[in-house]
Write a protein that holds these residues in place. Structure first.
Motif, mmCIF file in Angstrom:
data_model
loop_
_atom_site.group_PDB
_atom_site.id
_atom_site.type_symbol
_atom_site.label_atom_id
_atom_site.label_comp_id
_atom_site.label_asym_id
_atom_site.label_seq_id
_atom_site.Cartn_x
_atom_site.Cartn_y
_atom_site.Cartn_z
ATOM 1 N N HIS A 173 91.461 122.656 14.261
ATOM 2 C CA HIS A 173 91.331 122.053 13.139
ATOM 3 C C HIS A 173 91.549 122.995 12.067
ATOM 4 O O HIS A 173 91.558 124.239 12.007
ATOM 5 N N GLN A 174 92.312 122.172 10.955
ATOM 6 C CA GLN A 174 92.419 123.104 9.815
ATOM 7 C C GLN A 174 92.609 122.179 8.641
ATOM 8 O O GLN A 174 92.660 120.901 8.710
ATOM 9 N N LEU A 188 93.654 117.746 3.003
ATOM 10 C CA LEU A 188 93.963 116.912 4.089
ATOM 11 C C LEU A 188 93.330 117.879 5.554
ATOM 12 O O LEU A 188 93.774 118.853 5.616
ATOM 13 N N ASP A 189 92.486 117.072 6.416
ATOM 14 C CA ASP A 189 92.037 117.711 7.588
ATOM 15 C C ASP A 189 92.988 117.374 8.643
ATOM 16 O O ASP A 189 93.392 116.195 8.737
ATOM 17 N N TYR A 190 93.470 118.366 9.488
ATOM 18 C CA TYR A 190 94.221 118.010 10.445
ATOM 19 C C TYR A 190 93.767 118.781 11.774
ATOM 20 O O TYR A 190 92.981 119.816 11.790
ATOM 21 N N TRP A 191 93.710 117.969 12.792
ATOM 22 C CA TRP A 191 93.093 118.238 13.925
ATOM 23 C C TRP A 191 94.336 118.272 15.174
ATOM 24 O O TRP A 191 95.063 117.426 15.393
ATOM 25 N N HIS A 192 93.963 119.171 16.279
ATOM 26 C CA HIS A 192 94.904 119.398 17.320
ATOM 27 C C HIS A 192 96.385 119.521 17.033
ATOM 28 O O HIS A 192 97.075 118.654 17.432
ATOM 29 N N SER A 193 96.594 120.140 16.206
ATOM 30 C CA SER A 193 98.223 120.322 15.518
ATOM 31 C C SER A 193 98.722 121.385 16.336
ATOM 32 O O SER A 193 98.098 122.484 16.515
ATOM 33 N N VAL A 194 99.986 120.696 16.891
ATOM 34 C CA VAL A 194 100.703 121.342 18.015
ATOM 35 C C VAL A 194 101.472 122.720 17.434
ATOM 36 O O VAL A 194 101.829 122.712 16.133
ATOM 37 N N THR A 195 101.280 123.764 18.217
ATOM 38 C CA THR A 195 102.073 125.069 17.839
ATOM 39 C C THR A 195 103.104 125.342 18.552
ATOM 40 O O THR A 195 104.062 126.107 18.168
ATOM 41 N N ASP A 196 103.129 124.827 19.906
ATOM 42 C CA ASP A 196 104.117 125.370 20.920
ATOM 43 C C ASP A 196 104.033 124.419 21.946
ATOM 44 O O ASP A 196 103.309 123.823 22.405
ATOM 45 N N VAL A 197 105.394 124.164 22.649
ATOM 46 C CA VAL A 197 105.478 123.278 23.920
ATOM 47 C C VAL A 197 106.158 124.039 24.860
ATOM 48 O O VAL A 197 107.239 124.414 24.610
#
Length: 254
Positions: A173-174, A188-197
């Motif tokens: 969460h950010q 704006l609230d952001y959930w489960h934002s991808v940082t790497d795959v």
């Protein structure tokens, strides 16, 4: 030693306001999630906040693997998305090729790697995931994962076909204050934002056990990860997902 939570346990914790459990419980409990939702979004897209809120509903629901990929192609509108990466954009374009499309759009939700839609309606996404599940296009291969000290153990069950074992790291969460562009002035609230795959292995239908270093989880960028069992098309583009689970540090109260 950080505690890590599987998808099945998330359902229980959401109902109990996220009380604390031991790591052993996280490692042992497992429930097959309903499906995988990958949302492609941008802080610079005026159409995206409703989709981000719908996505939050799915995270709170606790029975799907929910991943949010911030893309960078709207940055020219005046606000550089603070969570975007070229790699997220590349993944969306790769999906577009797999679907036979000529371009991409936001907000786009991709379900089980099989179909896409405008990701603004959580109830519609839920219904589509249930339909895919009923049609045998859900998560049919079980995956279990646990963290012990400095390593991550992944166990994939038996099934049919071939697929990559993909680890998707994310931040739970950010909150971002947008200072320019189409969403200027909004927090704006952001959930489960991808940082790497990362692709970490290949599954060929037989049970598979993998052990990975756990140092990437719980660092300053990522406090959760999803494990996807995802096929690829003939050109190597991401295709259907046949198994998935989630692990994360003991989560914040939603």
């Amino acid at each position: 030693m950080a505690g890590w939570l599987t998808t099945g346990t998330m359902v229980v914790l959401a109902a109990l306001s996220l009380v604390s459990f031991s790591e052993e419980v996280f490692a042992e409990e497992f429930e097959e999630p309903k499906g995988v939702v990958e949302l492609f979004t941008s802080q610079g897209c005026r159409s995206c906040p409703p989709a981000d809120r719908a996505f939050e509903q799915l995270v709170r629901q606790g029975d799907v693997v929910a991943l949010s990929y911030h893309v960078d192609y709207w940055n020219y509108l005046g606000w550089a998305d603070t969570l975007a990466s070229p790699e997220n954009t590349e993944r969306q374009y790769a999906y577009s090729k797999a679907f036979g499309r000529s371009g991409v759009y936001t907000p786009q939700a991709i379900l089980n790697g099989r179909e896409h839609l405008k990701g603004t309606d959580a109830a519609d996404i839920d219904r589509r995931l249930e339909r895919l599940q009923a049609e045998g296009q859900g998560l049919v291969v079980p995956i279990r994962a646990s963290r012990q000290d400095d390593h991550l153990s992944i166990s994939v069950g038996a099934g049919q076909g071939k697929a990559n074992v993909v680890v998707v790291y994310f931040r739970q969460h950010q909150t971002v204050e947008v200072l320019k562009g189409e969403n200027v002035g909004q927090n704006l609230d952001y959930w489960h934002s991808v940082t790497d795959v990362q692709t970490v292995g290949m599954w060929e239908g037989k049970p598979l056990d993998l052990t990975l270093p756990a140092k990437r989880m719980g660092d300053e960028k990522s406090d959760g990860c999803a494990i996807l069992l995802q096929a690829a098309d003939d050109e190597g583009n991401p295709s259907h997902i046949v198994g998935a689970t989630v692990m994360m540090e003991t989560p914040k109260t939603l």
